[in-house]
Write an enzyme that holds these catalytic residues in place. Structure first.
Site, PDB file in Angstrom:
ATOM      1  N   TYR A 220      11.641   8.575   0.875  1.00  0.00           N
ATOM      2  CA  TYR A 220      11.548   7.782  -0.158  1.00  0.00           C
ATOM      3  C   TYR A 220      12.212   8.245  -1.290  1.00  0.00           C
ATOM      4  O   TYR A 220      12.115   7.228  -2.525  1.00  0.00           O
ATOM      5  CB  TYR A 220       9.931   7.174  -0.294  1.00  0.00           C
ATOM      6  CG  TYR A 220       9.293   7.011   0.829  1.00  0.00           C
ATOM      7  CD1 TYR A 220       9.643   5.608   1.335  1.00  0.00           C
ATOM      8  CD2 TYR A 220       8.350   7.600   1.694  1.00  0.00           C
ATOM      9  CE1 TYR A 220       9.016   5.238   2.460  1.00  0.00           C
ATOM     10  CE2 TYR A 220       7.668   7.242   2.831  1.00  0.00           C
ATOM     11  CZ  TYR A 220       8.192   5.861   3.315  1.00  0.00           C
ATOM     12  OH  TYR A 220       7.372   5.563   4.483  1.00  0.00           O
TER      13      TYR A 220
ATOM     14  N   HIS B 112      12.710  -2.690   1.917  1.00  0.00           N
ATOM     15  CA  HIS B 112      12.197  -1.667   2.184  1.00  0.00           C
ATOM     16  C   HIS B 112      12.915  -0.429   1.751  1.00  0.00           C
ATOM     17  O   HIS B 112      14.365  -0.876   1.871  1.00  0.00           O
ATOM     18  CB  HIS B 112      12.060  -1.502   3.593  1.00  0.00           C
ATOM     19  CG  HIS B 112      11.045  -2.385   4.318  1.00  0.00           C
ATOM     20  ND1 HIS B 112       9.742  -2.279   4.391  1.00  0.00           N
ATOM     21  CD2 HIS B 112      11.117  -3.629   4.821  1.00  0.00           C
ATOM     22  CE1 HIS B 112       9.284  -3.374   4.585  1.00  0.00           C
ATOM     23  NE2 HIS B 112       9.935  -4.255   5.115  1.00  0.00           N
ATOM     24  N   ILE B 113      12.416   0.588   1.221  1.00  0.00           N
ATOM     25  CA  ILE B 113      13.251   1.910   0.584  1.00  0.00           C
ATOM     26  C   ILE B 113      13.952   2.538   1.739  1.00  0.00           C
ATOM     27  O   ILE B 113      15.062   2.680   1.500  1.00  0.00           O
ATOM     28  CB  ILE B 113      12.263   2.740  -0.113  1.00  0.00           C
ATOM     29  CG1 ILE B 113      11.779   2.051  -1.415  1.00  0.00           C
ATOM     30  CG2 ILE B 113      13.148   3.951  -0.569  1.00  0.00           C
ATOM     31  CD1 ILE B 113      10.532   2.584  -1.894  1.00  0.00           C
ATOM     32  N   SER B 114      13.116   2.713   2.811  1.00  0.00           N
ATOM     33  CA  SER B 114      13.804   3.546   3.869  1.00  0.00           C
ATOM     34  C   SER B 114      14.299   2.378   5.049  1.00  0.00           C
ATOM     35  O   SER B 114      14.011   1.321   4.985  1.00  0.00           O
ATOM     36  CB  SER B 114      12.807   4.249   4.685  1.00  0.00           C
ATOM     37  OG  SER B 114      11.619   3.445   5.027  1.00  0.00           O
TER      38      SER B 114
ATOM     39  N   ARG C  50       5.378  12.286  -2.905  1.00  0.00           N
ATOM     40  CA  ARG C  50       5.549  12.998  -1.429  1.00  0.00           C
ATOM     41  C   ARG C  50       6.649  12.317  -0.484  1.00  0.00           C
ATOM     42  O   ARG C  50       7.361  11.358  -1.082  1.00  0.00           O
ATOM     43  CB  ARG C  50       4.051  12.568  -0.939  1.00  0.00           C
ATOM     44  CG  ARG C  50       3.019  13.471  -1.024  1.00  0.00           C
ATOM     45  CD  ARG C  50       1.771  13.179  -0.352  1.00  0.00           C
ATOM     46  NE  ARG C  50       2.084  13.513   0.938  1.00  0.00           N
ATOM     47  CZ  ARG C  50       1.462  12.813   2.188  1.00  0.00           C
ATOM     48  NH1 ARG C  50       0.961  11.461   1.849  1.00  0.00           N
ATOM     49  NH2 ARG C  50       1.855  12.877   3.302  1.00  0.00           N
TER      50      ARG C  50
ATOM     51  N   ALA D 207       3.252  -1.010   4.926  1.00  0.00           N
ATOM     52  CA  ALA D 207       2.496  -1.121   6.247  1.00  0.00           C
ATOM     53  C   ALA D 207       2.174  -2.570   6.701  1.00  0.00           C
ATOM     54  O   ALA D 207       2.074  -3.042   7.734  1.00  0.00           O
ATOM     55  CB  ALA D 207       1.358  -0.125   6.305  1.00  0.00           C
TER      56      ALA D 207
ATOM     57  N   GLU E 183      12.683  -9.544   0.965  1.00  0.00           N
ATOM     58  CA  GLU E 183      11.869  -8.455   1.747  1.00  0.00           C
ATOM     59  C   GLU E 183      12.662  -7.284   1.493  1.00  0.00           C
ATOM     60  O   GLU E 183      13.822  -7.166   1.785  1.00  0.00           O
ATOM     61  CB  GLU E 183      11.403  -8.644   3.310  1.00  0.00           C
ATOM     62  CG  GLU E 183      10.986  -7.508   3.865  1.00  0.00           C
ATOM     63  CD  GLU E 183      10.760  -7.643   5.256  1.00  0.00           C
ATOM     64  OE1 GLU E 183      11.296  -8.723   5.747  1.00  0.00           O
ATOM     65  OE2 GLU E 183       9.989  -6.841   5.734  1.00  0.00           O
TER      66      GLU E 183
ATOM     67  N   ASN F   6       7.761  -5.657  -1.062  1.00  0.00           N
ATOM     68  CA  ASN F   6       7.787  -4.668  -0.230  1.00  0.00           C
ATOM     69  C   ASN F   6       6.483  -4.495   0.115  1.00  0.00           C
ATOM     70  O   ASN F   6       5.404  -4.125  -0.411  1.00  0.00           O
ATOM     71  CB  ASN F   6       8.331  -3.339  -0.884  1.00  0.00           C
ATOM     72  CG  ASN F   6       8.369  -1.892   0.035  1.00  0.00           C
ATOM     73  OD1 ASN F   6       7.771  -2.266   1.231  1.00  0.00           O
ATOM     74  ND2 ASN F   6       8.971  -1.002  -0.546  1.00  0.00           N
TER      75      ASN F   6
ATOM     76  N   PRO G 295       0.946  -1.274  -0.040  1.00  0.00           N
ATOM     77  CA  PRO G 295       0.267  -0.072   0.075  1.00  0.00           C
ATOM     78  C   PRO G 295       0.865   1.211  -0.041  1.00  0.00           C
ATOM     79  O   PRO G 295       1.838   1.412   0.722  1.00  0.00           O
ATOM     80  CB  PRO G 295      -0.733  -0.069   1.394  1.00  0.00           C
ATOM     81  CG  PRO G 295      -0.224  -1.075   1.993  1.00  0.00           C
ATOM     82  CD  PRO G 295       0.392  -2.080   1.413  1.00  0.00           C
ATOM     83  N   ASN G 296       0.254   2.286  -0.842  1.00  0.00           N
ATOM     84  CA  ASN G 296       0.828   3.799  -0.783  1.00  0.00           C
ATOM     85  C   ASN G 296       2.115   3.709  -1.559  1.00  0.00           C
ATOM     86  O   ASN G 296       2.513   4.849  -2.170  1.00  0.00           O
ATOM     87  CB  ASN G 296       0.947   4.169   0.529  1.00  0.00           C
ATOM     88  CG  ASN G 296      -0.294   4.185   1.137  1.00  0.00           C
ATOM     89  OD1 ASN G 296      -1.140   4.752   0.849  1.00  0.00           O
ATOM     90  ND2 ASN G 296       0.114   3.784   2.619  1.00  0.00           N
TER      91      ASN G 296
ATOM     92  N   ARG H 276      13.213   4.498  12.149  1.00  0.00           N
ATOM     93  CA  ARG H 276      12.011   5.225  12.324  1.00  0.00           C
ATOM     94  C   ARG H 276      11.363   4.829  13.535  1.00  0.00           C
ATOM     95  O   ARG H 276      11.755   4.425  14.240  1.00  0.00           O
ATOM     96  CB  ARG H 276      11.342   5.027  10.954  1.00  0.00           C
ATOM     97  CG  ARG H 276      12.055   5.278   9.771  1.00  0.00           C
ATOM     98  CD  ARG H 276      11.595   5.096   8.333  1.00  0.00           C
ATOM     99  NE  ARG H 276      10.249   5.930   8.376  1.00  0.00           N
ATOM    100  CZ  ARG H 276       9.296   5.583   7.363  1.00  0.00           C
ATOM    101  NH1 ARG H 276       9.464   4.849   6.593  1.00  0.00           N
ATOM    102  NH2 ARG H 276       8.272   6.392   7.510  1.00  0.00           N
TER     103      ARG H 276
ATOM    104  N   ASP I 260       1.405 -16.049   5.950  1.00  0.00           N
ATOM    105  CA  ASP I 260       0.794 -17.228   5.770  1.00  0.00           C
ATOM    106  C   ASP I 260       1.030 -17.581   4.450  1.00  0.00           C
ATOM    107  O   ASP I 260       1.638 -18.820   3.921  1.00  0.00           O
ATOM    108  CB  ASP I 260      -0.659 -17.376   6.315  1.00  0.00           C
ATOM    109  CG  ASP I 260      -0.794 -17.650   7.968  1.00  0.00           C
ATOM    110  OD1 ASP I 260       0.283 -17.715   8.482  1.00  0.00           O
ATOM    111  OD2 ASP I 260      -1.612 -17.323   8.582  1.00  0.00           O
TER     112      ASP I 260
END
Ligand code: CA2
Length: 153
Positions: free
Chosen positions: A24, A99-101, A19, A76, A97, A73, A11-12, A106, A86
């Site tokens: 990001y 993650h950009i950040s 933004r 959230a 897995e 990725n 998501p997002n 954080r 699962d």
């Protein structure tokens, strides 16, 4: 015919580049897809993004049937979704897995990813170019011969 590498985004992430560039970056998801396809060369790839948990799970199921490896990725959903966990547990191949950040720099609620427990490897905090590095790492996992004491999955 080779099985595809699935790149699945949560998501997002369709809003990337629009933004919070300080976290990001300014690269859009379309540009990330192009970088991934370039890194994959002739290896077939399916690149997806959804804001819906069920749609992501359906792609993981398709990867179980037709995929060689998954780069995910979960955004959230990393921190909340036992359903995605699962589904990933059913996948027999390598899972990266991403993650950009750097989620560990954080807020505390970003620190504990459920997916990390079952991932073959984790790519965190290298910005959008982490995707291309993850694709190269996936190709390496898919083409290198297993060695004694090497990674299991
Ligand atoms: O760093 C990452 O890749 C994240 O998976 C991104 C998720 C966040 O929940 C994770 O902790 C880390 C959130 C993505 C938010 O997407 C945005 C896209 C454009 C602009 C702002 C946020």
């Amino acid at each position: 015919m080779k099985r595809s590498i699935f790149v699945i985004n949560g998501p997002n992430l369709n809003r990337l580049g629009k933004r919070e560039p300080e976290i990001y970056g300014t690269t859009t998801l379309l540009e990330i897809e192009r970088m991934c396809r370039q890194a994959a060369g002739k290896w077939p790839m399916r690149f997806h993004q959804s804001n819906l948990e069920g749609e992501m799970i359906n792609w993981i199921h398709e990867a179980i049937d037709e995929g060689a490896g998954i780069i995910i990725n979960p955004a959230a959903f990393s921190f909340t979704s036992i359903a995605i966990l699962d589904a990933l547990k059913m996948f027999p191949g390598p899972i990266i897995e991403l993650h950009i950040s750097n989620i560990h720099k954080r807020e505390a609620y970003y620190h504990h990813s459920l997916v990390s427990k079952i991932a073959t490897g984790i790519m965190i905090g290298l910005g959008p170019s982490g995707y291309a590095i993850a694709v190269k790492a996936m190709l390496n996992l898919l083409t290198s011969k297993p060695t004694t004491g090497g990674i299991k999955k």
